[in-house]
Design a protein around this motif. Structure first.
Motif, PDB file in Angstrom:
ATOM      1  N   UNK A 185       7.184  14.421  -8.307  1.00 48.61           N
ATOM      2  CA  UNK A 185       6.408  13.288  -7.825  1.00 48.61           C
ATOM      3  C   UNK A 185       4.987  13.281  -8.389  1.00 48.61           C
ATOM      4  N   UNK A 186       4.586  12.164  -8.928  1.00 45.98           N
ATOM      5  CA  UNK A 186       3.209  11.989  -9.387  1.00 45.98           C
ATOM      6  C   UNK A 186       2.339  11.339  -8.313  1.00 45.98           C
ATOM      7  N   UNK A 187       2.937  10.441  -7.569  1.00 46.36           N
ATOM      8  CA  UNK A 187       2.223   9.671  -6.554  1.00 46.36           C
ATOM      9  C   UNK A 187       3.195   9.378  -5.415  1.00 46.36           C
ATOM     10  N   UNK A 188       2.781   9.604  -4.194  1.00 48.38           N
ATOM     11  CA  UNK A 188       3.563   9.176  -3.036  1.00 48.38           C
ATOM     12  C   UNK A 188       2.632   8.420  -2.097  1.00 48.38           C
ATOM     13  N   UNK A 189       3.179   7.431  -1.400  1.00 49.58           N
ATOM     14  CA  UNK A 189       2.305   6.638  -0.558  1.00 49.58           C
ATOM     15  C   UNK A 189       3.034   5.845   0.505  1.00 49.58           C
ATOM     16  N   UNK A 190       2.243   5.327   1.407  1.00 51.57           N
ATOM     17  CA  UNK A 190       2.744   4.462   2.470  1.00 51.57           C
ATOM     18  C   UNK A 190       1.793   3.286   2.654  1.00 51.57           C
ATOM     19  N   UNK A 191       2.360   2.174   3.060  1.00 48.07           N
ATOM     20  CA  UNK A 191       1.580   0.981   3.418  1.00 48.07           C
ATOM     21  C   UNK A 191       1.937   0.612   4.846  1.00 48.07           C
ATOM     22  N   UNK A 192       0.941   0.466   5.703  1.00 51.32           N
ATOM     23  CA  UNK A 192       1.175   0.082   7.105  1.00 51.32           C
ATOM     24  C   UNK A 192       0.298  -1.101   7.458  1.00 51.32           C
ATOM     25  N   UNK A 195       7.281  -0.259   9.559  1.00 54.24           N
ATOM     26  CA  UNK A 195       5.856  -0.588   9.656  1.00 54.24           C
ATOM     27  C   UNK A 195       5.273  -1.091   8.349  1.00 54.24           C
ATOM     28  N   UNK A 196       6.045  -1.111   7.272  1.00 56.27           N
ATOM     29  CA  UNK A 196       5.507  -1.569   5.999  1.00 56.27           C
ATOM     30  C   UNK A 196       6.345  -1.116   4.831  1.00 56.27           C
ATOM     31  N   UNK A 197       5.790  -0.208   4.017  1.00 51.59           N
ATOM     32  CA  UNK A 197       6.461   0.265   2.817  1.00 51.59           C
ATOM     33  C   UNK A 197       6.187   1.754   2.626  1.00 51.59           C
ATOM     34  N   UNK A 198       7.110   2.430   1.960  1.00 52.42           N
ATOM     35  CA  UNK A 198       6.818   3.721   1.355  1.00 52.42           C
ATOM     36  C   UNK A 198       7.158   3.611  -0.120  1.00 52.42           C
ATOM     37  N   UNK A 199       6.480   4.390  -0.950  1.00 53.77           N
ATOM     38  CA  UNK A 199       6.706   4.278  -2.392  1.00 53.77           C
ATOM     39  C   UNK A 199       6.405   5.609  -3.060  1.00 53.77           C
ATOM     40  N   UNK A 200       6.890   5.757  -4.276  1.00 56.31           N
ATOM     41  CA  UNK A 200       6.670   6.989  -5.032  1.00 56.31           C
ATOM     42  C   UNK A 200       6.790   6.697  -6.519  1.00 56.31           C
ATOM     43  N   UNK A 201       6.071   7.487  -7.300  1.00 53.19           N
ATOM     44  CA  UNK A 201       6.187   7.469  -8.755  1.00 53.19           C
ATOM     45  C   UNK A 201       6.635   8.863  -9.176  1.00 53.19           C
ATOM     46  N   UNK A 202       7.802   8.952  -9.829  1.00 56.35           N
ATOM     47  CA  UNK A 202       8.452  10.241 -10.069  1.00 56.35           C
ATOM     48  C   UNK A 202       8.968  10.309 -11.499  1.00 56.35           C
ATOM     49  N   UNK A 203       8.839  11.475 -12.131  1.00 51.72           N
ATOM     50  CA  UNK A 203       9.601  11.757 -13.347  1.00 51.72           C
ATOM     51  C   UNK A 203      10.323  13.078 -13.108  1.00 51.72           C
ATOM     52  N   UNK A 204       9.765  14.200 -13.591  1.00 53.56           N
ATOM     53  CA  UNK A 204      10.372  15.497 -13.262  1.00 53.56           C
ATOM     54  C   UNK A 204       9.888  16.015 -11.912  1.00 53.56           C
ATOM     55  N   UNK A 252       3.829  -4.737  -5.832  1.00 50.89           N
ATOM     56  CA  UNK A 252       4.174  -5.281  -4.513  1.00 50.89           C
ATOM     57  C   UNK A 252       3.418  -6.572  -4.198  1.00 50.89           C
ATOM     58  N   UNK A 253       2.749  -7.138  -5.184  1.00 55.63           N
ATOM     59  CA  UNK A 253       2.007  -8.379  -4.946  1.00 55.63           C
ATOM     60  C   UNK A 253       2.925  -9.458  -4.387  1.00 55.63           C
ATOM     61  N   UNK A 254       2.395 -10.198  -3.425  1.00 55.67           N
ATOM     62  CA  UNK A 254       3.153 -11.256  -2.796  1.00 55.67           C
ATOM     63  C   UNK A 254       3.991 -10.787  -1.625  1.00 55.67           C
ATOM     64  N   UNK A 255       4.085  -9.462  -1.414  1.00 54.18           N
ATOM     65  CA  UNK A 255       4.889  -8.921  -0.325  1.00 54.18           C
ATOM     66  C   UNK A 255       4.036  -8.280   0.767  1.00 54.18           C
ATOM     67  N   UNK A 256       2.733  -8.223   0.554  1.00 56.37           N
ATOM     68  CA  UNK A 256       1.859  -7.507   1.478  1.00 56.37           C
ATOM     69  C   UNK A 256       1.140  -8.471   2.406  1.00 56.37           C
ATOM     70  N   UNK A 257       0.826  -8.033   3.630  1.00 54.91           N
ATOM     71  CA  UNK A 257       0.115  -8.899   4.578  1.00 54.91           C
ATOM     72  C   UNK A 257      -1.358  -9.011   4.208  1.00 54.91           C
ATOM     73  N   UNK A 258      -2.089  -9.825   4.959  1.00 58.36           N
ATOM     74  CA  UNK A 258      -3.517 -10.004   4.695  1.00 58.36           C
ATOM     75  C   UNK A 258      -4.320  -8.748   5.031  1.00 58.36           C
TER      76      UNK A 258
END
Length: 289
Positions: free
Chosen positions: A282-289, A271-280, A238-244
């Motif tokens: 979820x390995x990682x779930x997250x939010x950016x605010x 308010x920002x982003x939500x994201x996840x890393x999934x195969x069979x 997400x580099x270049x898409x996030x605020x300071x």
């Protein structure tokens, strides 16, 4: 009253893991049922540019004049290890599970800055699967806090009857969302060497990430990726898409066995982003605010 341990140089993590192994021996340390009221500090910490470049390469960041949001976690990690491997720390380091991590960046941190770091443990509490606590790390620049990290660790086992119940706290989103075309999703092909490569740049040499034997001793068929590598790689996407200034919250879920192939999805929110890393699963779930 908080006892302050002031370090003049960075403690090595190799010796800390040796102390952690001793901590598994019956009768060695692990006294008491409360977290030590101790803050470990180190002032004037500067960044080794070669190390930063190696970290950026392993995690997928571009080399810029500001630190990645996850890099101060690496700078503070040896202080956290010093704290968690002290004889008066009530839970052994080996076997702890890093379950969530929250990082707040108050403003961009120049890569040439001299940071004052502090680390303390807080809020030992019950968990349905054992006991958990937080490691709170801060970085200040010219007397002002510029970064804060909160890592929650779980010790599996029966909770103690006198542990406080876990407080209600915001959690990262529990499921993966489909990429709607506004995100930076894609398929991650994670090489087997990522565990050793990230251990080298982070100091986190837990054998579950670097050794087949070490992983099997803790119930994994092969080494698993570091959760903080997954978080860093997600932010790199997400580099270049996030605020300071922002807060990024993640939950580490199903271990990512190495080598791996998993799908990274992102969704822009109000308010920002939500994201996840999934195969069979979820390995990682997250939010950016």
């Amino acid at each position: 009253m908080v006892a302050v341990v002031e370090l003049s140089a960075g403690p090595g993590t190799t010796a800390a893991y040796a102390r952690a192994a001793l901590g598994m021996v019956p009768g060695f340390g692990r006294s008491g049922d409360t977290l030590p009221d101790v803050e470990v500090r180190r002032r004037g910490v500067t960044v080794d540019r070669a190390h930063l470049a190696a970290y950026d390469r392993v995690c997928g960041f571009r080399l810029t004049d500001t630190l990645p949001a996850t890099y101060p976690h690496v700078l503070a990690f040896p202080l956290a290890m010093r704290l968690m491997t002290a004889p008066d720390f009530p839970l052994p380091l080996i076997g702890l599970v890093h379950v969530t991590n929250r990082i707040t960046v108050h403003r961009p941190i120049p890569s040439g800055a001299a940071l004052d770091l502090s680390v303390r443990a807080a809020d030992l509490r019950a968990h349905p699967r054992g006991r958990q606590f937080d490691i709170v790390a801060t970085a200040t620049l010219d007397g002002a806090e510029v970064w804060r990290g909160l890592s929650t660790y779980l010790r599996l086992g029966p909770p103690r009857a006198d542990d406080p119940a876990p407080p209600a706290r915001p959690a990262a989103d529990d499921g993966a969302e489909a990429d709607d075309g506004t995100g930076a999703g894609g398929v991650w092909r994670v090489l087997a060497r990522v565990g050793a490569d990230y251990a080298a740049v982070s100091g986190d040499r837990n054998p579950i990430h670097t050794s087949w034997l070490g992983a099997r001793l803790f119930g994994f068929p092969r080494p698993i990726a570091h959760g903080m590598w997954s978080k860093a790689h997600a932010l790199a996407a997400l580099e270049g898409r996030l605020p300071d200034a922002y807060t990024v919250d993640v939950a580490f879920r199903k271990p990512l066995l190495l080598p791996a192939r998993a799908t990274f999805t992102t969704t822009a929110t109000a308010t920002g982003w939500s994201f996840a890393l999934v195969s069979r699963g979820p390995h990682l779930t997250g939010t950016i605010t």
